[in-house]
Design a protein around this motif. Structure first.
Motif, short mmCIF file in Angstrom:
data_model
loop_
_atom_site.label_atom_id
_atom_site.label_comp_id
_atom_site.label_asym_id
_atom_site.label_seq_id
_atom_site.Cartn_x
_atom_site.Cartn_y
_atom_site.Cartn_z
N SER A 106 0.84 -1.20 0.00
CA SER A 106 0.00 0.00 0.00
C SER A 106 0.87 1.24 0.00
O SER A 106 2.02 1.23 0.45
N PHE A 107 0.30 2.32 -0.52
CA PHE A 107 1.00 3.59 -0.61
C PHE A 107 -0.02 4.71 -0.74
O PHE A 107 -1.23 4.45 -0.84
N THR A 108 0.44 5.94 -0.69
CA THR A 108 -0.46 7.08 -0.89
C THR A 108 0.04 7.92 -2.05
O THR A 108 1.24 8.01 -2.31
N ASP A 109 -0.92 8.52 -2.74
CA ASP A 109 -0.57 9.43 -3.83
C ASP A 109 -0.19 10.79 -3.22
O ASP A 109 -0.28 10.97 -2.00
N PRO A 110 0.24 11.76 -4.03
CA PRO A 110 0.67 13.05 -3.49
C PRO A 110 -0.41 13.79 -2.70
O PRO A 110 -0.11 14.66 -1.88
N ASP A 111 -1.69 13.44 -2.92
CA ASP A 111 -2.79 14.09 -2.19
C ASP A 111 -3.23 13.31 -0.97
O ASP A 111 -4.22 13.65 -0.33
N GLY A 112 -2.53 12.23 -0.65
CA GLY A 112 -2.84 11.45 0.53
C GLY A 112 -3.89 10.37 0.33
O GLY A 112 -4.33 9.75 1.30
N ASN A 113 -4.30 10.12 -0.91
CA ASN A 113 -5.27 9.07 -1.18
C ASN A 113 -4.60 7.71 -1.09
O ASN A 113 -3.49 7.51 -1.61
N GLY A 114 -5.29 6.75 -0.45
CA GLY A 114 -4.74 5.42 -0.30
C GLY A 114 -4.87 4.59 -1.56
O GLY A 114 -5.91 4.60 -2.22
N LEU A 115 -3.80 3.88 -1.89
CA LEU A 115 -3.77 2.99 -3.03
C LEU A 115 -3.09 1.69 -2.62
O LEU A 115 -2.23 1.68 -1.74
N VAL A 116 -3.50 0.60 -3.23
CA VAL A 116 -2.89 -0.70 -3.01
C VAL A 116 -2.65 -1.32 -4.38
O VAL A 116 -3.53 -1.27 -5.24
N TYR A 117 -1.49 -1.90 -4.58
CA TYR A 117 -1.23 -2.72 -5.76
C TYR A 117 -1.27 -4.17 -5.35
O TYR A 117 -0.67 -4.56 -4.34
N LEU A 118 -1.99 -4.98 -6.13
CA LEU A 118 -2.03 -6.43 -5.96
C LEU A 118 -1.54 -7.05 -7.25
O LEU A 118 -1.91 -6.60 -8.34
N GLU A 119 -0.72 -8.08 -7.13
CA GLU A 119 -0.20 -8.73 -8.32
C GLU A 119 -1.33 -9.47 -9.04
O GLU A 119 -1.93 -10.39 -8.49
N ASP A 120 -1.60 -9.04 -10.26
CA ASP A 120 -2.73 -9.51 -11.04
C ASP A 120 -2.61 -10.97 -11.46
O ASP A 120 -3.61 -11.64 -11.63
#
Length: 127
Positions: A106-120
């Protein structure tokens, strides 16, 4: 090079997961895809709107699971490296690997929005 393959799900913060599940299945007619305790105290409820492959993840605001947009990637390690090199705030030093679940972080974009990458490549195991 594109590291994102698709949008998998969006988190919806809910006060009561059971009440939210009833609402989303009875009112807009979503189908329950996942109801699992990922680890003690971390229940993941995922519903899918009719005709959509993008799920809604119903999580309480204090959930240990991130309130985030979940994205697919063909290579989670490459995505992790790319996001880190871009200077984004990465919340996992290494990929999170849990049995039966795709590699993720998980990580956040420059505006603080949460994002998660899952291996497809491992997503078929979630279905």
């Amino acid at each position: 090079m594109t590291i994102t393959t698709r949008v998998l799900s969006l988190s919806v913060p809910v006060a009561d997961q059971d009440a939210a599940l009833r609402f989303y299945t009875e009112v807009p007619g979503c189908e329950l895809r996942t109801d699992v305790e990922v680890w003690p105290g971390a229940r993941m409820l995922e519903v899918v709107p009719p005709g959509s492959s993008v799920a809604l993840v119903l999580l309480p605001p204090d959930s240990p699971l991130p309130i985030a947009i979940r994205l697919g990637t063909s290579d989670a390690q490459q995505a992790h490296d790319t996001v880190r090199e871009a200077g984004a705030t990465v919340h996992n030093e290494e990929l999170v690997r849990t049995e039966g679940v795709p590699a993720m972080f998980s990580f956040t974009d420059p505006d603080g929005n949460g994002l998660v990458y899952l291996e497809d490549s491992d997503l078929s195991e979630l279905r």
